[in-house]
Enzyme design. Structure first.
Site, PDB file in Angstrom:
ATOM      1  CG  HIS A  20      -1.959   1.074   1.200  1.00  0.00           C
ATOM      2  ND1 HIS A  20      -3.207   0.872   1.725  1.00  0.00           N
ATOM      3  CD2 HIS A  20      -1.966   2.340   0.719  1.00  0.00           C
ATOM      4  CE1 HIS A  20      -3.944   1.969   1.571  1.00  0.00           C
ATOM      5  NE2 HIS A  20      -3.188   2.880   0.965  1.00  0.00           N
ATOM      6  CG  HIS A  22      -1.045   6.919  -1.089  1.00  0.00           C
ATOM      7  ND1 HIS A  22      -2.226   6.979  -1.796  1.00  0.00           N
ATOM      8  CD2 HIS A  22      -1.326   6.269   0.074  1.00  0.00           C
ATOM      9  CE1 HIS A  22      -3.189   6.401  -1.096  1.00  0.00           C
ATOM     10  NE2 HIS A  22      -2.671   5.957   0.039  1.00  0.00           N
ATOM     11  CG  ASN A  48      -5.769   7.828  -3.567  1.00  0.00           C
ATOM     12  OD1 ASN A  48      -4.693   7.301  -3.870  1.00  0.00           O
ATOM     13  ND2 ASN A  48      -5.975   8.402  -2.393  1.00  0.00           N
ATOM     14  CE  LYS A 107      -7.886   1.325  -1.121  1.00  0.00           C
ATOM     15  NZ  LYS A 107      -6.684   2.123  -0.849  1.00  0.00           N
ATOM     16  CG  HIS A 144     -10.318   3.274   3.048  1.00  0.00           C
ATOM     17  ND1 HIS A 144      -9.225   4.089   3.252  1.00  0.00           N
ATOM     18  CD2 HIS A 144     -11.195   3.586   4.031  1.00  0.00           C
ATOM     19  CE1 HIS A 144      -9.432   4.856   4.305  1.00  0.00           C
ATOM     20  NE2 HIS A 144     -10.635   4.568   4.790  1.00  0.00           N
ATOM     21  CG  HIS A 182      -5.426   1.467   5.765  1.00  0.00           C
ATOM     22  ND1 HIS A 182      -6.775   1.262   5.926  1.00  0.00           N
ATOM     23  CD2 HIS A 182      -5.296   2.236   4.652  1.00  0.00           C
ATOM     24  CE1 HIS A 182      -7.435   1.869   4.962  1.00  0.00           C
ATOM     25  NE2 HIS A 182      -6.550   2.458   4.177  1.00  0.00           N
ATOM     26  CG  LEU A 227      -9.118   9.421   7.458  1.00  0.00           C
ATOM     27  CD1 LEU A 227      -9.928  10.087   6.346  1.00  0.00           C
ATOM     28  CD2 LEU A 227      -9.994   9.224   8.694  1.00  0.00           C
ATOM     29  CG  ASP A 255      -2.347   4.564   3.899  1.00  0.00           C
ATOM     30  OD1 ASP A 255      -2.337   5.006   2.732  1.00  0.00           O
ATOM     31  OD2 ASP A 255      -3.212   4.880   4.744  1.00  0.00           O
ATOM     32  CG  HIS A 259      -0.900  15.010   2.322  1.00  0.00           C
ATOM     33  ND1 HIS A 259      -1.840  15.087   1.315  1.00  0.00           N
ATOM     34  CD2 HIS A 259      -1.210  13.900   3.051  1.00  0.00           C
ATOM     35  CE1 HIS A 259      -2.674  14.066   1.425  1.00  0.00           C
ATOM     36  NE2 HIS A 259      -2.316  13.337   2.462  1.00  0.00           N
ATOM     37  CB  ALA A 271      -6.443  11.727   6.150  1.00  0.00           C
TER      38      ALA A 271
END
Length: 297
Positions: A20, A22, A48, A107, A144, A182, A227, A255, A259, A271
């Site tokens: 997982h 990003h 996403n 996903k 999720h 997660h 989250l 996860d 940011h 989040a």
């Protein structure tokens, strides 16, 4: 923290996978890949983005973007691509994606549950045709696992999701490979532990290391906001027990979610916890604290 090995001891493990991750897009990707590719051999790449990676063409484009931005083209790193499930994902699109050889999962984001999830699934029954195709071709379903309805307390959303979505999903899809991502509660640990062989779960380093006091005591600390949200200490301990048990049902999914400073440190911060720079080290600390370094790999 327990000292299960003498200071300075060197541990050698197989290059791990992260199920997982990003990577974001645009110029941000290169910086994230630089740290992830040093620590992981393969990573499940989350879809996403804006716009979300909802079809094979977009997944192919994103795959090429990731490969082009690898700082070391000879490192052997492999991004494992995913499709973003929507109410309109077709069986044909699932089969097309699987045939690429580099799209390995889809996903399931409940609409509105987390960052960039507004195009997600509004009702489980709407994705049944796509899920049947996934079961047929052997594609993994990553979930999720929280409901997103406003009337459900944020600390209870994982438990409600288990009752409303996971139980009928397992009833109706006995051969579909399902990963609850997660997980953050003792209830989820027990559900996965006692579930069928086609059910597994990822656990993040930050859910293993921290409880909700880290987020809330002494002032709100936005860099601990994620989250699923951090829970009570009893839940953290249950996650640690599961992660260090040696069970193949529980494995690493960081996860890791970068940011900008302004989007985290604001009146309405995003989040996500960024751990790619030291995720393997964080997991190692947890295993050492439990005298379970022999089970780290």
């Amino acid at each position: 923290m327990s000292s299960s090995v003498p200071e300075g001891t060197k541990l050698t493990i197989t290059m791990p996978d992260d199920f997982h991750h990003h990577f974001r897009d645009g110029d941000k990707t290169k910086n994230v890949l630089a740290q992830a590719s040093e620590r992981f051999a393969r990573c499940i790449a989350m879809p996403n983005l804006k716009p979300p990676v909802t079809n094979t063409a977009l997944a192919t484009e994103y795959y090429n973007h990731l490969m082009e931005n690898l700082p070391n083209k000879d490192c052997g790193f492999q991004p494992l691509m995913t499709l973003y499930l929507t109410d309109n994902t077709t069986p044909e699109e699932i089969k097309k994606a699987k045939s690429t050889g580099f799209i390995h999962a889809a996903k399931y984001y409940p609409a509105g549950a987390t960052t960039n999830s507004d195009f997600g699934v509004t009702s489980l029954d709407k994705v049944y045709p796509a899920l049947r195709a996934m079961e047929e071709v052997g594609m993994v379903l990553c979930i999720h696992s929280e409901v997103s309805r406003e009337e459900i307390d944020i600390f209870d959303r994982e438990g409600v999701f288990i009752q409303e979505v996971m139980m009928p999903l397992l009833r109706d899809f006995g051969k579909l490979k399902i990963v609850m991502e997660h997980i953050s509660t003792a209830e989820a640990v027990e559900f996965v532990k006692n579930g069928p062989p086609n059910l597994a779960a990822t656990i993040t380093a930050h859910h293993l290391m921290y409880n909700r006091n880290a987020l809330l005591v002494g002032g709100v600390k936005p860099h601990f906001y994620c989250l699923p949200i951090l829970k009570r200490e009893t839940h953290r301990l249950a996650l640690v027990q599961a992660a260090t048990s040696g069970s193949p049902k529980f494995f690493a999914g960081t996860d890791s979610a970068p940011h900008t400073t302004s989007s985290k440190e604001s009146a309405c911060g995003c989040a996500g916890v960024y751990t790619a720079h030291a995720a393997v080290e964080f997991y190692t600390e947890i295993f050492e604290s439990e005298d379970k370094l022999d089970l780290l790999e």
